[in-house]
Design a protein around this motif. Structure first.
Motif, PDB file in Angstrom:
ATOM      1  N   UNK A   1      32.504  38.382  45.148  1.00 15.06           N
ATOM      2  CA  UNK A   1      31.521  39.428  44.838  1.00 15.06           C
ATOM      3  C   UNK A   1      31.935  40.130  43.559  1.00 15.06           C
ATOM      4  N   UNK A   2      30.974  40.289  42.653  1.00 16.52           N
ATOM      5  CA  UNK A   2      31.234  40.979  41.385  1.00 16.52           C
ATOM      6  C   UNK A   2      32.459  40.411  40.666  1.00 16.52           C
ATOM      7  N   UNK A   3      32.617  39.107  40.795  1.00  8.18           N
ATOM      8  CA  UNK A   3      33.684  38.424  40.065  1.00  8.18           C
ATOM      9  C   UNK A   3      35.059  38.514  40.672  1.00  8.18           C
ATOM     10  N   UNK A   4      35.177  39.020  41.911  1.00  5.43           N
ATOM     11  CA  UNK A   4      36.503  39.086  42.550  1.00  5.43           C
ATOM     12  C   UNK A   4      36.425  38.534  43.966  1.00  5.43           C
ATOM     13  N   UNK A   5      37.538  37.996  44.431  1.00  9.97           N
ATOM     14  CA  UNK A   5      37.620  37.429  45.778  1.00  9.97           C
ATOM     15  C   UNK A   5      37.500  38.509  46.848  1.00  9.97           C
ATOM     16  N   UNK A   6      36.780  38.157  47.922  1.00 12.05           N
ATOM     17  CA  UNK A   6      36.679  39.024  49.085  1.00 12.05           C
ATOM     18  C   UNK A   6      37.167  38.263  50.323  1.00 12.05           C
ATOM     19  N   UNK A   7      38.092  38.842  51.091  1.00  7.58           N
ATOM     20  CA  UNK A   7      38.570  38.156  52.304  1.00  7.58           C
ATOM     21  C   UNK A   7      37.412  37.859  53.254  1.00  7.58           C
ATOM     22  N   UNK A   8      37.560  36.777  54.022  1.00 13.41           N
ATOM     23  CA  UNK A   8      36.531  36.370  54.975  1.00 13.41           C
ATOM     24  C   UNK A   8      37.163  36.119  56.326  1.00 13.41           C
ATOM     25  N   UNK A   9      36.801  36.933  57.308  1.00 12.72           N
ATOM     26  CA  UNK A   9      37.314  36.738  58.666  1.00 12.72           C
ATOM     27  C   UNK A   9      36.736  35.456  59.255  1.00 12.72           C
ATOM     28  N   UNK A  10      35.490  35.172  58.935  1.00 11.47           N
ATOM     29  CA  UNK A  10      34.839  33.976  59.481  1.00 11.47           C
ATOM     30  C   UNK A  10      35.521  32.703  59.003  1.00 11.47           C
ATOM     31  N   UNK A  11      35.910  32.656  57.735  1.00  6.13           N
ATOM     32  CA  UNK A  11      36.608  31.486  57.189  1.00  6.13           C
ATOM     33  C   UNK A  11      38.117  31.554  57.388  1.00  6.13           C
ATOM     34  N   UNK A  12      38.598  32.675  57.931  1.00  8.07           N
ATOM     35  CA  UNK A  12      40.030  32.916  58.079  1.00  8.07           C
ATOM     36  C   UNK A  12      40.731  32.804  56.719  1.00  8.07           C
ATOM     37  N   UNK A  13      40.155  33.472  55.745  1.00 13.31           N
ATOM     38  CA  UNK A  13      40.725  33.512  54.392  1.00 13.31           C
ATOM     39  C   UNK A  13      41.098  34.952  54.080  1.00 13.31           C
ATOM     40  N   UNK A  14      42.380  35.234  54.050  1.00 10.89           N
ATOM     41  CA  UNK A  14      42.884  36.583  53.827  1.00 10.89           C
ATOM     42  C   UNK A  14      43.534  36.686  52.458  1.00 10.89           C
ATOM     43  N   UNK A  15      43.686  37.897  52.008  1.00  7.66           N
ATOM     44  CA  UNK A  15      44.393  38.128  50.749  1.00  7.66           C
ATOM     45  C   UNK A  15      45.895  38.176  51.024  1.00  7.66           C
ATOM     46  N   UNK A  16      46.675  37.599  50.119  1.00  5.28           N
ATOM     47  CA  UNK A  16      48.136  37.591  50.208  1.00  5.28           C
ATOM     48  C   UNK A  16      48.685  38.247  48.947  1.00  5.28           C
ATOM     49  N   UNK A  17      49.618  39.180  49.119  1.00  2.59           N
ATOM     50  CA  UNK A  17      50.158  39.940  47.989  1.00  2.59           C
ATOM     51  C   UNK A  17      51.682  39.940  48.047  1.00  2.59           C
ATOM     52  N   UNK A  18      52.325  39.688  46.904  1.00  2.00           N
ATOM     53  CA  UNK A  18      53.777  39.810  46.778  1.00  2.00           C
ATOM     54  C   UNK A  18      54.079  40.823  45.683  1.00  2.00           C
ATOM     55  N   UNK A  19      54.837  41.870  46.031  1.00  3.27           N
ATOM     56  CA  UNK A  19      55.178  42.946  45.102  1.00  3.27           C
ATOM     57  C   UNK A  19      56.674  42.889  44.808  1.00  3.27           C
ATOM     58  N   UNK A  20      57.033  42.730  43.544  1.00  6.41           N
ATOM     59  CA  UNK A  20      58.449  42.746  43.157  1.00  6.41           C
ATOM     60  C   UNK A  20      59.009  44.121  43.473  1.00  6.41           C
ATOM     61  N   UNK A  21      60.121  44.157  44.229  1.00  4.11           N
ATOM     62  CA  UNK A  21      60.594  45.460  44.730  1.00  4.11           C
ATOM     63  C   UNK A  21      61.999  45.818  44.271  1.00  4.11           C
ATOM     64  N   UNK A  22      62.567  45.050  43.350  1.00  4.22           N
ATOM     65  CA  UNK A  22      63.934  45.331  42.920  1.00  4.22           C
ATOM     66  C   UNK A  22      63.975  46.173  41.639  1.00  4.22           C
ATOM     67  N   UNK A  23      62.996  45.927  40.749  1.00  4.10           N
ATOM     68  CA  UNK A  23      62.965  46.660  39.479  1.00  4.10           C
ATOM     69  C   UNK A  23      61.577  47.210  39.147  1.00  4.10           C
ATOM     70  N   UNK A  24      60.651  47.138  40.098  1.00  3.70           N
ATOM     71  CA  UNK A  24      59.309  47.642  39.855  1.00  3.70           C
ATOM     72  C   UNK A  24      58.541  46.804  38.858  1.00  3.70           C
ATOM     73  N   UNK A  25      58.646  45.481  38.970  1.00  2.00           N
ATOM     74  CA  UNK A  25      57.980  44.584  38.025  1.00  2.00           C
ATOM     75  C   UNK A  25      56.592  44.195  38.525  1.00  2.00           C
ATOM     76  N   UNK A  26      56.273  42.898  38.550  1.00  2.00           N
ATOM     77  CA  UNK A  26      54.907  42.459  38.743  1.00  2.00           C
ATOM     78  C   UNK A  26      54.439  42.322  40.176  1.00  2.00           C
ATOM     79  N   UNK A  27      53.161  41.928  40.283  1.00  2.00           N
ATOM     80  CA  UNK A  27      52.505  41.697  41.569  1.00  2.00           C
ATOM     81  C   UNK A  27      51.831  40.327  41.522  1.00  2.00           C
ATOM     82  N   UNK A  28      52.079  39.504  42.539  1.00  2.00           N
ATOM     83  CA  UNK A  28      51.409  38.222  42.660  1.00  2.00           C
ATOM     84  C   UNK A  28      50.361  38.302  43.748  1.00  2.00           C
TER      85      UNK A  28
END
Length: 570
Positions: free
Chosen positions: A409-436
């Protein structure tokens, strides 16, 4: 010398075990004889008298069990508390790789593990982490080179170099990896392997580098390829990776001595209820392995693999670490002895356990993240709606690469419970760097989000959920706890467990941890989580970019098969 005097019957033994049926792992027979003990060592098998007599009352006397490869941090308790859990299950020795805490805290983490395990009824031997960070595809809290590891090789409980998982660096002869291998060989130490998904050529490469074990086999053919080339194969049965039933058909009369057992990663609740390698023994016997062979794999084989030549058998010259077992087929343990002294009875430790008196504050304060906003966790799509999705395989470390249409929607992914497709996020927590950010299939959550600071091997914060708000709330709560597990629904924290030691372990005793985990399991059920696998354990391995096929690190979506980052959008 006292031991010689007792062995020759010129002097009474300190302790004599009588009326027991000795399980002889050398000859595969059951022996009826006394066991004489002096200074914590077995010095005689035969007819002996002693100052103290232990009446085995017809029970089997087995050697103390050995877990060949375990990450104690995965139990979420400290080494000293871990001993309270596994010793009643007959485990008197473990070989641990502290690479979890080392990826967070470097040498300080290794020192903590050595110090906290010093005075327990469990012999804790260490294989030094070979890959900190595990790869260059994620950010860890520390970097360990050969020069940082070398001083530890002189420690009496350090046996060698732990699982070498950076195969590309080994294959290409990268200097940083070769320096660690050479340091271990020059110190006459052992080297463990990590050959996940690798072929026979890779086995040849590892063996040529003096690597002598692998615990990543998942098929009979893989196991046989390693044994045929002189490796020991560690059959793993942990909380996620359950390979025992798949690998046991590889074990037969002529090669059984090259197999041993390990848990690798196992949560505290399963250690309490199922056990450690005693669980392996029971499963192996149920699958048709002869009982003494199963016991041999958990004792003598492991001891010889790791050059612990005074462990693994009931015989003169061996440590008096042994168990009393009611029945070999059910392998029901009633008593556990360490150096001839009772340390556990009927499932409870009977001796005192000394913990480390202090913990470096940098280990306690290990979570350093920037504030996460919704913009940080968006997944943009510019060409359509086809995505590379991580598909989990319940109770396995491996994942599949799923290419499928997703909701945009509006160019970004939206999680779907029906398809069992969730968002996954990894946050660098040692030096406050990036997010995957990525997309995952298979968790079956219907509401909310979960987050954890356990994310192998660099242990950044990892979260998954059905909506951005709950994901962000969960990540923030983990930050406030200085690490831990959390379940969130509609912006509210339903349950949590703080893991203040490196974001991996807690100072709490295991009984308190079990209560917290029960609350977490209940909270997970309100999110609609499946009870066929543990979502947190599965989540913890989705950032590990050394086991196929797709994983997510703080740097992005990673294709393990091609060893390169790929876009979420196809």
């Amino acid at each position: 010398m006292k031991q010689l005097a007792v062995a020759s019957k010129r002097q009474l033994a300190d302790v004599v075990v009588k009326n027991g049926k000795i399980v002889n792992v050398f000859t595969h027979e059951i022996m009826q004889a006394d066991i004489a003990i002096a200074d914590g060592k077995i010095v005689g098998i035969g007819a002996y008298d002693g100052h103290t007599v232990i009446d085995a009352k017809g029970k089997y006397v087995c050697p103390g069990l050995i877990d060949g490869h375990v990450h104690i941090e995965s139990s979420m308790v400290t080494p000293s508390e871990f001993a309270r859990v596994v010793v009643p299950h007959g485990v008197t020795t473990v070989i641990t790789d502290p690479h979890e805490i080392a990826n967070v805290a470097g040498t300080r983490g290794i020192e903590f593990m050595l110090n906290d395990s010093e005075h327990t009824p469990l012999d804790v031997y260490v294989m030094l982490p070979s890959c900190v960070p595990a790869t260059a595809f994620e950010h860890a809290g520390a970097t360990l080179h050969a020069e940082q590891l070398a001083p530890f090789f002189s420690h009496p409980r350090v046996l060698g170099l732990a699982e070498v998982m950076d195969y590309p660096s080994l294959l290409e002869g990268k200097q940083h990896m070769l320096a660690k291998l050479i340091a271990a060989m020059e110190a006459n130490k052992l080297i463990d392997g990590h050959l996940a998904g690798l072929d026979e050529t890779a086995v040849n490469v590892y063996r040529s580098a003096n690597v002598h074990t692998d615990h990543e086999c998942v098929t009979v053919d893989e196991a046989l390829a390693r044994v045929q080339r002189g490796m020991y194969v560690l059959i793993r049965e942990g909380s996620v990776a359950k390979d025992l039933h798949k690998l046991l058909p590889a074990v037969h009369t002529y090669n059984a001595r090259r197999f041993l057992f390990c848990t690798d990663d196992k949560h505290i609740d399963e250690l309490v209820t199922e056990g450690s390698v005693d669980h392996h023994i029971r499963l192996a016997i149920q699958a048709g392995i002869e009982p003494i062979t199963a016991i041999q794999m958990a004792t003598l084989n492991a001891a010889e693999c790791y050059r612990l030549y005074t462990k693994g058998a009931i015989a003169p010259g061996y440590d008096a670490d042994f168990l009393l077992v009611e029945d070999l087929h059910s392998f029901s343990i009633t008593h556990v002895f360490k150096k001839g002294a009772l340390v556990a009875e009927n499932g409870r430790v009977t001796c005192s356990v000394t913990k480390a008196t202090s913990i470096d504050k940098t280990i306690i304060q290990s979570v350093h993240t920037k504030k996460i906003t919704k913009e940080n966790v968006q997944i943009p799509f510019t060409r359509g709606n086809q995505a590379n999705v991580i598909q989990i395989i319940p109770n396995h470390l491996h994942t599949k690469r799923l290419i499928t249409e997703v909701h945009v929607e509006n160019g970004v992914f939206q999680p779907s419970i029906e398809q069992d497709l969730l968002k996954l996020v990894v946050v660098e927590r040692h030096r406050g760097l990036g997010v995957g950010v990525g997309i995952v299939n298979g968790f079956q959550l219907k509401k909310g989000a979960i987050a954890s600071s356990i994310a192998h091997d660099s242990h950044n914060i990892i979260a998954t959920g059905t909506n951005d708000n709950d994901i962000i709330v969960a990540i923030e709560h983990v930050r406030k706890m200085n690490g831990g597990l959390v379940v969130v629904k509609n912006g509210d924290v339903l349950a949590d467990l703080s893991l203040e030691i490196g974001g991996l372990m807690t100072v709490k005793n295991y009984e308190d941890v079990l209560q917290r985990l029960q609350s977490i399991h209940h909270a997970l059920s309100t999110l609609g989580a499946s009870d066929e696998f543990n979502p947190f354990i599965t989540l913890a391995f989705l950032a590990l970019p050394v086991i196929p096929e797709l994983k997510l690190t703080d740097q992005g979506l990673f294709d393990v098969s091609s060893f390169q980052f790929i876009d979420v959008e196809v």
